[in-house]
Structures are given as C-alpha cells and as structure tokens.
Write a protein that holds these residues in place. Structure first.
Motif, short mmCIF file in Angstrom:
data_model
loop_
_atom_site.label_atom_id
_atom_site.label_comp_id
_atom_site.label_asym_id
_atom_site.label_seq_id
_atom_site.Cartn_x
_atom_site.Cartn_y
_atom_site.Cartn_z
N ARG A 94 -3.71 1.68 -9.57
CA ARG A 94 -4.95 0.91 -9.69
C ARG A 94 -5.11 -0.05 -8.51
N TRP A 95 -3.98 -0.56 -8.01
CA TRP A 95 -4.05 -1.47 -6.86
C TRP A 95 -4.54 -0.74 -5.61
N VAL A 96 -3.95 0.42 -5.29
CA VAL A 96 -4.34 1.08 -4.05
C VAL A 96 -5.77 1.62 -4.15
N LEU A 97 -6.20 2.01 -5.35
CA LEU A 97 -7.60 2.45 -5.53
C LEU A 97 -8.56 1.28 -5.42
N SER A 98 -8.13 0.10 -5.87
CA SER A 98 -8.93 -1.11 -5.69
C SER A 98 -9.09 -1.41 -4.21
N LEU A 99 -7.98 -1.35 -3.48
CA LEU A 99 -8.04 -1.58 -2.02
C LEU A 99 -8.90 -0.53 -1.34
N LEU A 100 -8.80 0.72 -1.82
CA LEU A 100 -9.59 1.80 -1.23
C LEU A 100 -11.08 1.53 -1.38
N ASN A 101 -11.48 1.08 -2.57
CA ASN A 101 -12.90 0.77 -2.78
C ASN A 101 -13.33 -0.45 -1.98
N GLU A 129 -0.33 -0.07 6.68
CA GLU A 129 0.31 -1.14 5.93
C GLU A 129 0.29 -0.92 4.42
N ASN A 130 -0.80 -0.41 3.90
CA ASN A 130 -0.94 -0.33 2.45
C ASN A 130 -0.65 1.06 1.88
N LEU A 131 -1.22 2.09 2.47
CA LEU A 131 -1.04 3.44 1.91
C LEU A 131 0.37 3.97 2.21
N SER A 132 0.75 3.98 3.47
CA SER A 132 2.05 4.56 3.84
C SER A 132 3.21 3.60 3.58
N ASN A 133 3.11 2.40 4.13
CA ASN A 133 4.24 1.48 4.11
C ASN A 133 4.48 0.83 2.75
N TRP A 134 3.51 0.94 1.84
CA TRP A 134 3.68 0.29 0.54
C TRP A 134 3.52 1.28 -0.60
N TYR A 135 2.33 1.89 -0.72
CA TYR A 135 2.08 2.75 -1.87
C TYR A 135 3.01 3.96 -1.89
N VAL A 136 3.04 4.72 -0.80
CA VAL A 136 3.86 5.95 -0.77
C VAL A 136 5.34 5.59 -0.91
N ARG A 137 5.77 4.54 -0.22
CA ARG A 137 7.18 4.17 -0.25
C ARG A 137 7.62 3.77 -1.66
N ILE A 210 -12.78 -2.38 -8.13
CA ILE A 210 -12.22 -3.44 -7.28
C ILE A 210 -11.71 -4.57 -8.17
N ASN A 211 -10.43 -4.82 -8.08
CA ASN A 211 -9.76 -5.84 -8.89
C ASN A 211 -9.09 -6.83 -7.94
N LYS A 212 -9.79 -7.92 -7.63
CA LYS A 212 -9.28 -8.89 -6.66
C LYS A 212 -8.01 -9.58 -7.16
N GLU A 213 -7.92 -9.81 -8.45
CA GLU A 213 -6.72 -10.44 -9.00
C GLU A 213 -5.50 -9.53 -8.80
N LEU A 214 -5.69 -8.25 -9.01
CA LEU A 214 -4.61 -7.28 -8.79
C LEU A 214 -4.24 -7.22 -7.32
N GLU A 215 -5.23 -7.27 -6.44
CA GLU A 215 -4.96 -7.25 -5.00
C GLU A 215 -4.18 -8.50 -4.59
N GLU A 216 -4.50 -9.65 -5.18
CA GLU A 216 -3.79 -10.90 -4.88
C GLU A 216 -2.34 -10.81 -5.34
N ARG A 217 -2.13 -10.24 -6.53
CA ARG A 217 -0.76 -10.09 -7.04
C ARG A 217 0.07 -9.22 -6.10
N MET A 218 -0.50 -8.11 -5.69
CA MET A 218 0.26 -7.22 -4.82
C MET A 218 0.45 -7.83 -3.44
N ASP A 219 -0.48 -8.67 -3.02
CA ASP A 219 -0.32 -9.36 -1.74
C ASP A 219 0.89 -10.30 -1.81
N ILE A 220 1.08 -10.95 -2.96
CA ILE A 220 2.26 -11.80 -3.16
C ILE A 220 3.52 -10.93 -3.06
#
Length: 464
Positions: A94-101, A129-137, A210-220
C-alpha cells in the motif's frame, strides 16, 4: 562542455551526438540531458553523466524487471488472478502504490507545466530509492519460494503495476526503452490491447490510494534505517552481524505510534533484535546544539548574535523540549523570538557501548556490543551468504534443492551445530552434513567465513 566553456570547433570541445548515441544509446543520452538541467538552461555536458544515468536509472530499472521476470516465470504469474483488494494488501504494498499515485500526480503536473526536468528527476528517485532500494529489497523473501498465496500474488501485482506505470510515465523522455519494457510486460499479461506504449493512455492518479500518513511512516523507517546502517559502517559492523537493540527517544505520542507501525521493517532492515523507547532521554543521550546562521541571518539580522548566545546556553532539558515541540520561544532584547528546528543544528554525543546518530528531530542510539550468542548467529548468516554465492557460481536454478557438506572447524562448530537448520532453510538445503573432511569423490571449495577463519564447503544439487 564539462568546464563551462561553449562548445566550438575552435576549441575542439564538441561532442558528436551520433557517436554518443551509438556508444550510450539515445534514451540514456536524452534522459541525461533532460534531467540534468531545464531545457532552457545551459548544460555542462559530461559523457560521464550519461554513463551514470545508464547505470543508476536504466540499469536499476532493468535489474528490477529482471528480478520480477525471474520469479514470475518460476511461479507462472501472468496477472490472471483477481486483483487483490487494497485492504488485503500488506502495508509495504500500500505504501509503494501510494507513492506511485503521488508520482503520477507530480509527473503529470510537471509535464503539463513544461517542466520535463522535474518529471524525470521524480521518476528516477522513485525507481532507484523507493522501488528498487526499498520495496524490492524488503519484499524479496515474498518472491522466494513459499506458497503461491494472496501475499505473493499481491507482491507480483504491485511490482508489475509499478513497472508498467513507470514505463508509461517515462515514455515521453525514453521512448524506445520504455516501449520495450511495456511490450515485455504486456506480452505475458495481455492486460492492454495496445501493441505499443505510445498508443496507450497516460496514467491517471487515484487520490484515494494516496496515504500521506503511511508515506510519512515509511519515510521514518527509511531515515532511521539509513542512520543505523551509517553507524554500522562507522563501527565496521557488517549488516549480517545481528545486534541486540536500538534506543529511540520518543518525541511525542504520535511519533511513537508511527515508529511502532514500522518497527518490524526497521529491525529486519538493520538486523537488530529490539527497540527500546525512551520517554526521557536527557540522562541517557547528551546533545550539543549550535545556531544555524544560514537561516538565522535573514530572519533576525542584528539579533542573530544574541540568538546564538541563547542557543549555546540551552540545557539538555531545553534541547529536549525544543525537539519535542518543534519550536522554542524566547525574549531577546525585548523582542519575541520563535526558533524553528531548521534554525539550529543538534548533534548527539556517543555513549560507551552505544553509537548515536541524529537527523532533524529523530535520534537513535545503536547498541554495538556483540555477545557470544549474537556472534554465533552472525557466523551462521555469513555461511548463508557464502553458500548462496556457491549456488550462483554453480548455475543452479533458484528452485533447486541442494545437499550441503561443511567441514568442521573449532571456531565454527558451535554456530553450525546451533544454526544448521537455519542455514539449510535459507539455502534450500534438504540436508546439512557436518563432516571432519571431504572424501576423494567430494569436491569442496575453501571459503573464508571470518578474517583468517576458513573451511571447505561442498554444494551438491539434489537429484529427485
């Protein structure tokens, strides 16, 4: 040119565009020129920049697609399953799809306002930074083995959607590469009737996704993980070596709630056992504070020196309150002053047995003590790494089962006895034999597990 001189025949510093295209490809050249500076600005052209773009962006996107295709072919994924509902997807999906949107929204706006540079940079950052280095890993184990269940289908659908959408977003800048990526994906799934990406509709963002709260959590999670990995590098502690705990000062109830939501992701990423939360860190973590004159100067002018004196005199309690509230109010020479966190620089001092790092308002302390138990687990993880390399060197398929034979060593025996099952499960070994020596018919490879500690490992493909 790269030195800022105008390209000319007289200076002999011109670049033949056709030779550059032949060597690097037209899409990397175009991507470099568009993302390096706005079309209306001067460009300091450097062929090394094209190579960097080809490696960092196109290479990363290629490797991400290769990873997807490898496991999708193994599992027979063709996107024929019913789409997994958003509420049934793991938080990472849900985080990476939020970032995608969010990306679709930003890139659409950039293209419509004739800012292709901003669009290209946003796409590059998302992929690397997000798809390869975080989501896939973080999702790798979901693709490896296991049952073909809803979680695995969700991972495949999510990564497929990201790759297809990135191809459509980037097609105006890299038309050939993205058309090939789109065709390779669509050839198997048949999701689209259009035979070329340039005949498809441009993606539209879904505001509800788009879930900004989720994006903020993952940014932390990303920031904290980066800080801890930096501390590991400083102490020369490999990520494969487990550590006991991290200590995190709690800024406020909302921060703790956000951190706890991504705690398991952070612990997995940095290979640490637990988090210890501190509601009052003043007696544990000592901090230094100093004024940031770059922001104070324009704000306070003649008061800047007095503000600097005030900042330097702040107590540990006042610094902690400043971080928690995000601001600090004071009276200076009869005038009210409100300082923001950007107006100061806060650094944490290291504590014996701990390494401390800070970024903005976030501080984290890493327990760097390696107990005998942790060391044994670290040795087991080193074995897993070496065995996986041997599998790769032997050209085994990712699904091939193996039989392992490891020659005993006085420095390694305890770890092998305790974590033999773990090593077997991580390397698809149906059997792990610990032997005194390999016989004449068994060929093994001498492998270094720790500095100066070597043993023979033999990897044999299991014949069913």
């Amino acid at each position: 040119d790269v030195n800022g001189n105008k390209m000319s025949k007289r200076l002999g510093n011109g670049i033949d565009p056709f030779l550059a295209i032949e060597k690097y490809g037209s899409d990397p050249l175009r991507w470099y020129m568009i993302t390096n500076s706005q079309p209306w600005d001067n460009l300091k052209f450097d062929v090394a920049g094209i190579e960097e773009v080809r490696r960092k962006f196109f290479g990363t996107l290629y490797n991400t697609y290769n990873f997807f295709a490898l496991y999708a072919n193994v599992d027979g994924f063709t996107f024929k399953e019913e789409k997994v509902a958003d509420e049934a997807r793991p938080e990472l999906d849900r985080w990476v799809l939020s970032l995608l949107n969010s990306l679709i929204k930003d890139v659409t706006e950039a293209y419509e306002t004739y800012e292709p540079t901003r669009a290209g940079r946003a796409i590059s950052e998302f992929v690397t930074e997000n798809l390869s280095n975080w989501y896939v890993r973080l999702s790798r184990k979901r693709f490896w083995g296991g049952e073909y269940d809803t979680d695995k289908v969700s991972a495949y659908q999510t990564l497929y959607t990201c790759l297809e959408t990135v191809a459509k977003l980037a097609a105006p800048i890299a038309p050939f590469y993205m058309d090939q990526l789109y065709c390779d994906l669509n050839l198997v799934s048949g999701n689209e009737s259009d035979t070329s990406i340039h005949l498809t509709s441009f993606p539209k963002y879904n505001e509800d996704a788009i879930n900004k709260e989720l994006e903020e959590r993952m940014d932390i999670a990303q920031k904290v993980s980066s800080m801890i990995l930096g501390l590991r590098r400083k102490e020369k502690l490999k990520v494969r070596q487990p550590l006991a705990k991290i200590i995190v000062p709690v800024l406020n109830a909302n921060f703790r709630k956000q951190f706890e939501a991504v705690e398991s992701i952070i612990l997995t990423e940095v290979n640490v056992k637990e988090v210890e939360y501190l509601t009052d860190a003043t007696g544990v973590i000592k901090k230094k504070i100093k004024a940031n004159f770059k922001t104070l100067g324009p704000k306070y002018g003649k008061l800047m020196k007095a503000v600097s004196v005030l900042v330097n005199k702040m107590s540990q309690t006042e610094i902690a309150a400043f971080e928690q509230n995000g601001s600090f109010d004071a009276m200076i020479e009869g005038e009210p002053v409100t300082l923001a966190l950007e107006d100061v620089e806060i650094h944490s001092e290291d504590i014996p047995g701990l390494q401390v790092a800070s970024e903005g308002a976030i501080t984290v302390a890493l327990d760097i003590n390696v107990t005998p138990e942790l060391r044994l687990e670290g040795i087991a993880r080193e074995f897993v790494n070496r065995i996986q390399n041997l599998r790769k060197d032997s050209n085994f398929e990712v699904t091939d089962k193996i039989i392992l034979r490891i020659v005993r060593h006085p420095e390694l025996n305890e770890a092998l006895d305790k974590f033999g099952d773990y090593i077997g499960s991580q390397t698809l070994a149906s059997r792990v034999d610990l032997v005194e020596e390999l016989n004449d018919t068994q060929t093994g490879k001498l492998v270094e597990i720790e500095k100066g500690i070597e043993t023979f490992i033999q990897v044999e493909k299991e014949i069913l």
